[in-house]
Motif scaffolding. Structure first.
Motif, short mmCIF file in Angstrom:
data_model
loop_
_atom_site.label_atom_id
_atom_site.label_comp_id
_atom_site.label_asym_id
_atom_site.label_seq_id
_atom_site.Cartn_x
_atom_site.Cartn_y
_atom_site.Cartn_z
N PHE A 339 0.82 -1.20 0.00
CA PHE A 339 0.00 0.00 0.00
C PHE A 339 0.86 1.26 0.00
CE2 PHE A 339 -3.75 -2.44 1.85
CZ PHE A 339 -4.54 -2.26 0.73
N LEU A 340 1.95 1.24 0.74
CA LEU A 340 2.79 2.44 0.85
C LEU A 340 3.64 2.66 -0.40
CD1 LEU A 340 3.94 2.26 4.59
CD2 LEU A 340 2.16 3.69 3.58
N SER A 341 4.14 1.60 -1.01
CA SER A 341 4.95 1.78 -2.22
C SER A 341 4.10 2.27 -3.39
CB SER A 341 5.68 0.47 -2.58
OG SER A 341 4.75 -0.57 -2.83
N THR A 342 2.95 1.62 -3.59
CA THR A 342 2.07 2.11 -4.66
C THR A 342 1.43 3.44 -4.26
OG1 THR A 342 0.23 0.79 -3.77
CG2 THR A 342 1.56 -0.20 -5.52
N GLY A 343 1.21 3.65 -2.97
CA GLY A 343 0.66 4.91 -2.49
C GLY A 343 1.60 6.07 -2.72
N ALA A 344 2.91 5.82 -2.64
CA ALA A 344 3.89 6.87 -2.91
C ALA A 344 3.79 7.34 -4.36
CB ALA A 344 5.30 6.36 -2.61
N ILE A 345 3.57 6.39 -5.27
CA ILE A 345 3.38 6.76 -6.68
C ILE A 345 2.07 7.52 -6.85
CG2 ILE A 345 2.95 5.81 -8.98
CD1 ILE A 345 4.84 3.51 -8.23
N GLU A 346 1.01 7.03 -6.22
CA GLU A 346 -0.29 7.68 -6.33
C GLU A 346 -0.27 9.10 -5.79
OE1 GLU A 346 -4.80 6.97 -4.58
OE2 GLU A 346 -3.42 5.28 -4.70
N GLU A 347 0.40 9.30 -4.65
CA GLU A 347 0.44 10.62 -4.04
C GLU A 347 1.35 11.59 -4.79
OE1 GLU A 347 -1.20 11.98 -1.71
OE2 GLU A 347 -2.27 10.30 -0.81
N THR A 348 2.26 11.08 -5.59
CA THR A 348 3.16 11.94 -6.35
C THR A 348 2.61 12.24 -7.74
OG1 THR A 348 5.07 11.05 -5.16
CG2 THR A 348 5.51 12.19 -7.24
N TYR A 349 2.12 11.20 -8.42
CA TYR A 349 1.70 11.35 -9.81
C TYR A 349 0.19 11.55 -9.97
CZ TYR A 349 6.45 10.01 -10.88
OH TYR A 349 7.82 9.98 -10.95
N GLY A 350 -0.54 11.50 -8.87
CA GLY A 350 -1.93 11.90 -8.90
C GLY A 350 -2.93 10.86 -9.32
N THR A 351 -2.51 9.60 -9.48
CA THR A 351 -3.44 8.55 -9.88
C THR A 351 -2.88 7.18 -9.51
OG1 THR A 351 -4.69 7.60 -11.73
CG2 THR A 351 -2.45 8.32 -12.19
N GLY A 352 -3.79 6.25 -9.28
CA GLY A 352 -3.42 4.86 -9.08
C GLY A 352 -3.93 3.98 -10.20
N GLU A 353 -4.50 4.60 -11.25
CA GLU A 353 -5.01 3.83 -12.39
C GLU A 353 -3.85 3.30 -13.22
OE1 GLU A 353 -8.29 5.55 -14.59
OE2 GLU A 353 -8.56 7.04 -12.98
N ILE A 354 -3.85 2.01 -13.43
CA ILE A 354 -2.72 1.36 -14.08
C ILE A 354 -2.50 1.88 -15.50
CG2 ILE A 354 -1.86 -0.86 -14.92
CD1 ILE A 354 -3.18 -2.16 -12.50
N ASP A 355 -3.58 2.12 -16.24
CA ASP A 355 -3.41 2.55 -17.63
C ASP A 355 -2.98 4.01 -17.76
OD1 ASP A 355 -5.75 3.70 -16.82
OD2 ASP A 355 -6.99 2.90 -18.45
N LYS A 356 -2.95 4.74 -16.65
CA LYS A 356 -2.47 6.12 -16.69
C LYS A 356 -1.06 6.26 -16.13
CE LYS A 356 -7.04 8.27 -16.42
NZ LYS A 356 -7.92 9.20 -15.65
N LEU A 357 -0.46 5.13 -15.78
CA LEU A 357 0.91 5.12 -15.26
C LEU A 357 1.79 4.29 -16.19
CD1 LEU A 357 0.08 4.55 -11.48
CD2 LEU A 357 1.01 6.65 -12.46
N GLY A 358 3.06 4.35 -15.95
CA GLY A 358 4.01 3.60 -16.76
C GLY A 358 5.40 4.18 -16.62
#
Length: 532
Positions: A339-358
């Motif tokens: 939760f914290l590792s993916t949450g760090a990405i979500e809190e920085t890049y503004g989304t947790g949607e897989i197709d909007k990240l990469g």
């Protein structure tokens, strides 16, 4: 040490409450609130480690609060199981608060007081030897949880909070009804006095079934699991992490404890438990496959892993209970790290949607390593703690010739690995999508009210001016968006813990075995309470 510790047990409840009141009184001093909160959590961790040391040999500590006679006063009891769970929860509390400080959530005046009241309720729920006071301390846990959800509601929407409150109020009402039935049929709510009562009186067994049903709702066991998947993804990563390691796990602890004492580990009901746990494993992991955000996938996996943990109760053998307890402790750490590792990405890049990240493998290699360690552990690959936990669970099911349960556990492990690969390929290995940095700037401004983005027209084309970007989310060398170090550390530390639990599994397995022995033979628990 075992003689001096019992009178101090009430302090594990009282001190966090007092520190919460002190923190709430500090209106403007954010630094003082941070210090008080972290100091209290570290003190709770130190105390829980002392309790683990004191109970590692099977010793049970008991204290009658108020010094009233046995059967009248409120008993606080600590054995290896409650001490271990309290220790892991203290670790998760520290990690979650550090993460919340990194995302600025902890700046809210009542964030730290709510967390400390929550931890006070956790300590009480894990130590109480009375099922009515178990209800009381669960409510103490829930009240600040409602506050924490309300704090994030303005930013993330209140739909999930409404479901959370409604379901937990229903479960609490059912729990209170069950406890009233237990008292009406058995004449007591003291767990030591209730030992084996369900075997002697069918009415007590029915009342105990109502209690376990209510607690199963709070544990999100299939088929009463839907509330979890509709609430935890709707709050912030820090709150999700905190709740994932506390609410459902305290409920699981209560199931272990109540079945050990009230039902005395009766074998005739266990086929129901094995059926429910198998469905929980399977439905949870199948639900994860269809999700599109990192957090919703991980929340469904929470449900699936709860099934693994409760296999220990379904078997109720020495090896089964040992494996279930080890799995419980391992899962709390691993899930929080994810939760914290993916949450760090979500809190920085503004989304947790897989197709909007990469492209995160190249952008965020430390996050990638952290996620990989925890994900492989969740899937049960060596040398991580998940391998030891799942191997022990499967071994315990085979020992009792429950081959179909073992088959489900193996199949679910495969699907778990596939789900983790879905996140890995989509978030870390896929090409970086267009507009990734623009989304990060917009999100930071929307969430925290800061100007991270300035768009200027240069030859008719809008371009980003990096000078407006807060240095905390900017790589000083490349001037690109980067997960701040303060958000990296909590998840990395927990990933290191799961690696330690895997390589040093003998120590944790030995402690889990002691805890299992206390559940299998609760006579020492009863004597400790009666002699306190």
């Amino acid at each position: 040490m075992t003689e001096t510790l019992p009178p101090l047990l009430p302090l594990l409840v009282a001190v966090p409450l007092l520190m919460a009141a002190l923190g709430a009184a500090l209106r403007k001093n954010k630094t003082a609130r941070h210090i008080i909160s972290l100091g209290t959590l570290f003190a709770l961790l130190a105390a829980s480690i002392l309790l683990v040391i004191a109970t590692h040999d099977g010793t049970i500590l008991a204290h009658q609060v108020g010094l009233w006679d046995y059967g009248v006063s409120i008993p606080f009891v600590v054995d290896a199981l409650s001490a271990l769970v309290l220790m892991i929860i203290a670790i998760l509390g520290i990690a979650s608060v550090l993460f919340a400080m990194g995302t600025h959530e902890a700046r809210a005046r009542f964030f730290h007081p709510f967390v400390l009241v929550l931890m006070s309720g956790v300590a009480g729920a894990l130590m109480t030897g009375d099922i009515f006071n178990l209800f009381v301390f669960i409510e103490v846990m829930l009240l600040p949880s409602y506050g924490l959800l309300a704090m994030m509601g303005a930013k993330l929407g209140s739909h999930g909070a409404r479901i959370y409150v409604s379901v937990n109020l229903l479960a609490s009402t059912l729990l209170l009804v069950g406890i009233a039935l237990v008292y009406a049929t058995a004449g007591t709510v003291n767990l030591a006095e209730l030992r084996g009562a369900a075997l002697e009186d069918p009415a007590v067994a029915v009342a105990g079934g109502v209690v376990l049903t209510a607690i199963s709702i709070k544990a999100a066991v299939v088929p009463v699991h839907g509330w979890l998947t509709r609430t935890y993804p709707m709050t912030s990563p820090a709150i999700t992490t905190l709740f994932s390691g506390i609410h459902t796990k305290v409920a699981i602890y209560a199931i272990y404890r109540i079945y050990s004492l009230l039902f005395d580990g009766d074998q005739k009901f266990l086929w129901v438990a094995l059926l429910v746990t198998s469905l929980t494993m399977l439905i949870g992991v199948l639900g994860a496959i269809g999700e599109k955000t990192t957090r919703s996938i991980l929340v469904f996996h929470m449900i699936s892993q709860i099934g693994y943990i409760l296999i220990g109760v379904g078997l109720f053998t020495g090896l089964g209970l040992t494996a279930g307890i080890f799995y419980l402790l391992h899962h709390m750490i691993v899930k929080a790290s994810l939760f914290l590792s993916t949450g760090a990405i979500e809190e920085t890049y503004g989304t947790g949607e897989i197709d909007k990240l990469g492209g995160m493998l190249k952008r965020e290699p430390l996050i990638a390593v952290t996620f990989m360690v925890a994900a492989l552990s969740l899937a049960g690959l060596p040398p991580f703690s998940g391998f030891v936990a799942k191997f022990a669970i499967i071994q315990a099911t085979l020992e009792q010739a429950h081959y179909w349960v073992a088959a489900v556990a193996v199949l679910v492990s495969v699907f778990t690995l596939l789900s983790m690969l879905k996140i890995w390929t989509g978030v870390f290995m896929a090409p970086e999508p267009k507009g990734l940095e623009e989304r990060a700037y917009t999100y930071q401004e929307r969430m925290w009210g800061k100007r991270y983005l300035r768009v200027e027209a240069q030859a008719g084309t809008p371009t980003l001016t990096v000078k407006a970007l807060d240095p905390s989310v900017r790589d000083p060398k490349t001037q690109t968006v980067k997960v701040p170090v303060r958000l990296l550390i909590p998840g990395m530390l927990l990933a290191a813990v799961t690696l330690f639990f895997g390589l040093g599994a003998e120590l944790l397995m030995s402690l889990s075995e002691t805890a299992a022995e206390n559940l299998l033979n609760p006579q020492d628990y009863v004597e400790a309470v009666s002699n306190a």
